[in-house]
Design a protein around this motif. Structure first.
Motif, PDB file in Angstrom:
ATOM      1  N   LYS A 185       2.327  19.613  23.185  1.00  0.00           N
ATOM      2  CA  LYS A 185       3.633  20.239  23.000  1.00  0.00           C
ATOM      3  C   LYS A 185       4.603  19.345  22.242  1.00  0.00           C
ATOM      4  N   SER A 186       4.311  18.082  22.181  1.00  0.00           N
ATOM      5  CA  SER A 186       5.217  17.157  21.491  1.00  0.00           C
ATOM      6  C   SER A 186       4.810  16.953  20.037  1.00  0.00           C
ATOM      7  N   SER A 187       3.861  17.802  19.563  1.00  0.00           N
ATOM      8  CA  SER A 187       3.350  17.586  18.210  1.00  0.00           C
ATOM      9  C   SER A 187       4.471  17.656  17.190  1.00  0.00           C
ATOM     10  N   GLY A 188       4.918  18.886  16.817  1.00  0.00           N
ATOM     11  CA  GLY A 188       6.053  19.090  15.942  1.00  0.00           C
ATOM     12  C   GLY A 188       6.270  18.036  14.884  1.00  0.00           C
ATOM     13  N   LYS A 189       7.485  17.527  14.841  1.00  0.00           N
ATOM     14  CA  LYS A 189       7.857  16.544  13.839  1.00  0.00           C
ATOM     15  C   LYS A 189       7.185  15.190  14.086  1.00  0.00           C
ATOM     16  N   VAL A 190       6.758  14.935  15.322  1.00  0.00           N
ATOM     17  CA  VAL A 190       6.118  13.646  15.612  1.00  0.00           C
ATOM     18  C   VAL A 190       4.852  13.483  14.783  1.00  0.00           C
ATOM     19  N   LEU A 191       4.059  14.556  14.662  1.00  0.00           N
ATOM     20  CA  LEU A 191       2.832  14.478  13.885  1.00  0.00           C
ATOM     21  C   LEU A 191       3.126  14.183  12.423  1.00  0.00           C
ATOM     22  N   TYR A 192       4.147  14.810  11.887  1.00  0.00           N
ATOM     23  CA  TYR A 192       4.476  14.575  10.483  1.00  0.00           C
ATOM     24  C   TYR A 192       4.848  13.116  10.238  1.00  0.00           C
ATOM     25  N   PHE A 193       5.530  12.527  11.187  1.00  0.00           N
ATOM     26  CA  PHE A 193       5.925  11.124  11.023  1.00  0.00           C
ATOM     27  C   PHE A 193       4.754  10.178  11.289  1.00  0.00           C
ATOM     28  N   SER A 194       4.099  10.352  12.453  1.00  0.00           N
ATOM     29  CA  SER A 194       3.064   9.404  12.865  1.00  0.00           C
ATOM     30  C   SER A 194       1.849   9.432  11.965  1.00  0.00           C
ATOM     31  N   SER A 195       1.571  10.566  11.318  1.00  0.00           N
ATOM     32  CA  SER A 195       0.406  10.669  10.449  1.00  0.00           C
ATOM     33  C   SER A 195       0.701  10.284   9.007  1.00  0.00           C
ATOM     34  N   LEU A 196       1.916  10.498   8.545  1.00  0.00           N
ATOM     35  CA  LEU A 196       2.249  10.253   7.140  1.00  0.00           C
ATOM     36  C   LEU A 196       2.921   8.910   6.890  1.00  0.00           C
ATOM     37  N   PHE A 197       3.712   8.439   7.862  1.00  0.00           N
ATOM     38  CA  PHE A 197       4.447   7.191   7.649  1.00  0.00           C
ATOM     39  C   PHE A 197       3.526   5.992   7.395  1.00  0.00           C
ATOM     40  N   PRO A 198       2.371   5.875   8.079  1.00  0.00           N
ATOM     41  CA  PRO A 198       1.483   4.746   7.765  1.00  0.00           C
ATOM     42  C   PRO A 198       1.061   4.693   6.304  1.00  0.00           C
ATOM     43  N   TYR A 199       0.915   5.857   5.658  1.00  0.00           N
ATOM     44  CA  TYR A 199       0.545   5.857   4.241  1.00  0.00           C
ATOM     45  C   TYR A 199       1.684   5.340   3.374  1.00  0.00           C
ATOM     46  N   VAL A 200       2.900   5.653   3.745  1.00  0.00           N
ATOM     47  CA  VAL A 200       4.052   5.122   3.016  1.00  0.00           C
ATOM     48  C   VAL A 200       4.056   3.600   3.094  1.00  0.00           C
ATOM     49  N   VAL A 201       3.806   3.085   4.301  1.00  0.00           N
ATOM     50  CA  VAL A 201       3.775   1.632   4.495  1.00  0.00           C
ATOM     51  C   VAL A 201       2.634   1.002   3.706  1.00  0.00           C
ATOM     52  N   LEU A 202       1.444   1.620   3.754  1.00  0.00           N
ATOM     53  CA  LEU A 202       0.290   1.062   3.045  1.00  0.00           C
ATOM     54  C   LEU A 202       0.520   1.036   1.538  1.00  0.00           C
ATOM     55  N   PHE A 203       1.104   2.094   0.982  1.00  0.00           N
ATOM     56  CA  PHE A 203       1.369   2.106  -0.458  1.00  0.00           C
ATOM     57  C   PHE A 203       2.411   1.049  -0.835  1.00  0.00           C
ATOM     58  N   CYS A 204       3.402   0.864   0.007  1.00  0.00           N
ATOM     59  CA  CYS A 204       4.385  -0.203  -0.246  1.00  0.00           C
ATOM     60  C   CYS A 204       3.713  -1.571  -0.217  1.00  0.00           C
ATOM     61  N   PHE A 205       2.853  -1.786   0.777  1.00  0.00           N
ATOM     62  CA  PHE A 205       2.116  -3.041   0.860  1.00  0.00           C
ATOM     63  C   PHE A 205       1.228  -3.247  -0.366  1.00  0.00           C
ATOM     64  N   LEU A 206       0.575  -2.161  -0.810  1.00  0.00           N
ATOM     65  CA  LEU A 206      -0.338  -2.283  -1.948  1.00  0.00           C
ATOM     66  C   LEU A 206       0.413  -2.675  -3.212  1.00  0.00           C
ATOM     67  N   ILE A 207       1.540  -2.031  -3.464  1.00  0.00           N
ATOM     68  CA  ILE A 207       2.330  -2.362  -4.657  1.00  0.00           C
ATOM     69  C   ILE A 207       2.765  -3.823  -4.618  1.00  0.00           C
ATOM     70  N   ARG A 208       3.261  -4.244  -3.458  1.00  0.00           N
ATOM     71  CA  ARG A 208       3.705  -5.644  -3.332  1.00  0.00           C
ATOM     72  C   ARG A 208       2.532  -6.604  -3.460  1.00  0.00           C
ATOM     73  N   ALA A 209       1.398  -6.254  -2.858  1.00  0.00           N
ATOM     74  CA  ALA A 209       0.251  -7.153  -2.874  1.00  0.00           C
ATOM     75  C   ALA A 209      -0.323  -7.320  -4.273  1.00  0.00           C
ATOM     76  N   LEU A 210      -0.338  -6.241  -5.049  1.00  0.00           N
ATOM     77  CA  LEU A 210      -0.890  -6.319  -6.401  1.00  0.00           C
ATOM     78  C   LEU A 210      -0.056  -7.194  -7.326  1.00  0.00           C
ATOM     79  N   LEU A 211       1.190  -7.425  -6.967  1.00  0.00           N
ATOM     80  CA  LEU A 211       2.061  -8.282  -7.772  1.00  0.00           C
ATOM     81  C   LEU A 211       1.919  -9.759  -7.428  1.00  0.00           C
ATOM     82  N   LEU A 212       1.144 -10.059  -6.395  1.00  0.00           N
ATOM     83  CA  LEU A 212       0.970 -11.445  -5.977  1.00  0.00           C
ATOM     84  C   LEU A 212      -0.074 -12.150  -6.835  1.00  0.00           C
ATOM     85  N   GLU A 213       0.133 -13.438  -7.043  1.00  0.00           N
ATOM     86  CA  GLU A 213      -0.823 -14.227  -7.806  1.00  0.00           C
ATOM     87  C   GLU A 213      -2.116 -14.381  -7.014  1.00  0.00           C
ATOM     88  N   GLY A 214      -3.223 -14.075  -7.646  1.00  0.00           N
ATOM     89  CA  GLY A 214      -4.518 -14.180  -6.981  1.00  0.00           C
ATOM     90  C   GLY A 214      -5.008 -12.880  -6.367  1.00  0.00           C
TER      91      GLY A 214
END
Length: 605
Positions: free
Chosen positions: A215-244
């Motif tokens: 019953k608590s699915s609603g907006k929680v699912l949209y956040f808990s399932s999608l937000f990790p991808y936002v974080v991973l893409f941010c990490f990937l962009i930052r990581a690719l700019l690092l030397e090495g």
């Protein structure tokens, strides 16, 4: 008064094989997903988690980089996707939880569902410890500079800690500051207060996620399932700019096929498929049981498996890019120390003829180029292996994962309290070694057993053709014929081979674990002591035990029906049997099929 399907099932003496189609009819109201998007997000949110972000990159590095990727993809195709579709179809057609599904197919195999529950419990115990580690690092990440950035200084604050200098700042912080690790599994060292608090916080978060269930699915699912991808893409962009970063990614995709000769690698790859997709845990079945019966579960299976695989690749790219940067820093520090050492020797005249002019002004890159010219290919390979460094520590810095299991509030709180108390064994100073034990043995072999029995139950007990017929009635079209052969032969055979090879390896080679040697400032492999071997074997036995126990119990019920009244088993009357036969499982109306749409907290269906 007519009895419901559930009542009839509890009254009828079970046969060896279920003599009814899988399409189930429940007269009692059963919640349904408010939308297809919520359901897909729930399946993705369950399957995508620590197994993708932490476990997959760790195993990828440990087992040959690109070679492990290829092996994982192979096992995903021959084991993962066929069995993922099997669980989705079984849950959607029978519309019961894990225990109910296998009881419906064959009461003698009801223990499969109970074994899934035991495996879930074991995994929850040590996975929450990993989340506790992540919370600990999260709390420390607000410091500036980061506590794992540099080696701590000694009491007189003139020189750095020797153990740290001989390893690295991150490794030292992990073993000596985060874990306060003991030298072996036999040295408890007592509870670590900080990690105990983090473990309590982790279980509190799980309790909050569980307490309202679907019953608590609603907006929680949209956040808990999608937000990790936002974080991973941010990490990937930052990581690719690092030397090495490119060096780390190159190692990730460079296959070392020689590791395919190690059966341990095959077992770990197969287990990672189970972990990544969530096979054998019962949650896939439970989630799909809340779908309409005309839902295209075949498409769902392919979609979720594809998203899951891409997520694993994405997370591994992030990790290896960051670790490539870390390896670059380690190389620079090493080069600077070597330049200083060689320059001192040059002052004495011993190396004046060897070192080039202005050697003391060389940068790390210039030093590396000069050093490589002095060494043969074998030494360059050893250097490259050293530059990669110790990947294990940084892999444990990442997490994301939210569980949405359907429990009543009181049961959820009680389960979390028990889980926290049992999890205290993992936050003592030797707790990391118990995490390794549980990760290697409490879930891997039992999961193989559980999923193998699932395939056996559907393909051989119920019948693969019969199962496909039921799916055809449910979806309106027949799935690919290849699934029949995958379930009956390829997938089942592969799992049995892996299971037998793993058991044989345990018998021929005594299990070991990786311990931290403070004096040498390095990791070393130690054999489990006899009592730990007993615990290890006990975990495997306890997880798989419900299958034979429930099988024997059902045999006794069938053998002595007159003594089964106390268990609630009775022979149905002819009128009840006729009533059951008249029930139609083909009604497309979800409400007529016992469904009630679940209202999300935001008021949307």
């Amino acid at each position: 008064m007519e009895k419901s399907k559930a009542d009839l099932e509890s009254d009828v003496i079970p046969d060896v094989e279920s003599n009814q189609d899988l399409l189930s009819e429940e007269s009692t109201a059963r919640p349904a997903w408010g939308s297809k998007v919520q359901y897909i997000l729930a399946q993705v949110g369950f399957s995508v988690g620590l197994g993708n972000v932490w476990r997959f990159p760790y195993l990828c590095h440990q087992n040959g980089g690109g070679a492990f990727l290829l092996l994982y993809l192979l096992l995903l195709l021959i084991i993962g996707i066929p069995l993922f579709f099997l669980e989705l179809a079984a849950g959607q057609s029978i519309r019961q939880g894990s225990i109910g599904v296998w009881k419906y197919i064959s009461p003698r195999l009801m223990g499969i569902g109970f074994a899934s529950c035991v495996v879930c419990s074991f995994v929850a115990l040590y996975y929450n410890v990993i989340i506790a580690w992540s919370l600990f690092y999260l709390g420390n990440s607000f410091q500036s500079p980061l506590p794992w950035n540099d080696c701590p200084e000694t009491v007189n604050q003139t020189i750095s800690e020797t153990e740290c200098e001989d390893s690295s700042a991150t490794v030292y912080f992990w073993y000596r500051k985060a874990l306060h690790v003991s030298d072996s599994i036999e040295e408890s060292g007592g509870l670590d207060p900080a990690l105990t608090g983090c473990l309590f916080a982790a279980w509190a978060l799980v309790c909050l996620a569980m307490i309202k269930g679907i019953k608590s699915s609603g907006k929680v699912l949209y956040f808990s399932s999608l937000f990790p991808y936002v974080v991973l893409f941010c990490f990937l962009i930052r990581a690719l700019l690092l030397e090495g970063a490119a060096d780390g990614i190159r190692i990730m995709f460079t296959p070392n096929l020689s590791i395919w000769g190690d059966m341990q690698v095959w077992r770990q790859a197969a287990t990672q498929v189970f972990f990544a997709l969530g096979l054998g845990f019962g949650t896939i079945i439970a989630y799909s049981s809340y779908n309409r019966q005309d839902n295209n579960c075949h498409f769902d299976g392919l979609l979720v498996a594809f998203i899951n695989f891409l997520t694993s690749i994405l997370a591994t790219l992030v990790v290896f890019a960051v670790l490539g940067f870390r390896a670059n820093i380690i190389t620079q520090n090493c080069a600077e120390r070597n330049i200083a050492t060689l320059s001192k020797l040059a002052v004495n005249g011993s190396l004046s003829a060897v070192l080039p002019e202005n050697f003391t002004d060389y940068s790390a890159a210039q030093y590396s180029a000069w050093y490589r010219e002095l060494n043969n290919d074998t030494e360059q390979l050893l250097l490259r292996e050293w530059e990669v460094g110790d990947f294990q520590t940084d892999l444990k810095l990442l997490f994301t994962s939210v569980s949405n299991l359907i429990y009543f509030s009181i049961l959820a709180v009680l389960c979390c309290i028990i889980g926290f108390l049992l999890g205290l064994v993992f936050v003592q100073h030797s707790g990391n070694y118990f995490v390794t034990m549980f990760d290697d043995y409490s879930a891997t072999l039992p999961l193989l057993v559980v999923v193998a029995f699932e395939a056996f139950a559907v393909a051989w007990i119920y019948g693969a053709d019969r199962f496909l017929n039921d799916i055809e009635k449910m979806l309106g079209w027949r799935p690919w014929r290849i699934y029949k052969y995958m379930w009956r032969f390829v997938s089942l055979g592969a799992m049995l081979c892996l299971l037998l090879a793993s058991l044989l390896r345990m018998i021929l080679k005594r299990p070991t674990y990786q311990a931290w040697n403070r004096e040498k400032a390095e990791e070393q492999q130690l054999e489990y002591p006899p009592w730990a071997l007993g615990v290890l074997v006990g975990l495997i036995v306890v997880a798989a035990l419900p299958i034979p126990v429930m099988f024997l119990r059902q045999l006794l019920i069938e053998r002595f029906p007159g003594h089964s009244r106390g268990t609630g088993v009775a022979v149905p009357t002819e009128e009840e049997e006729e009533t059951e036969e008249k029930e139609s499982p083909a009604d497309p109306d979800p409400r007529g099929n016992g469904y009630v749409l679940v209202q999300a907290e935001d008021g949307q269906d």
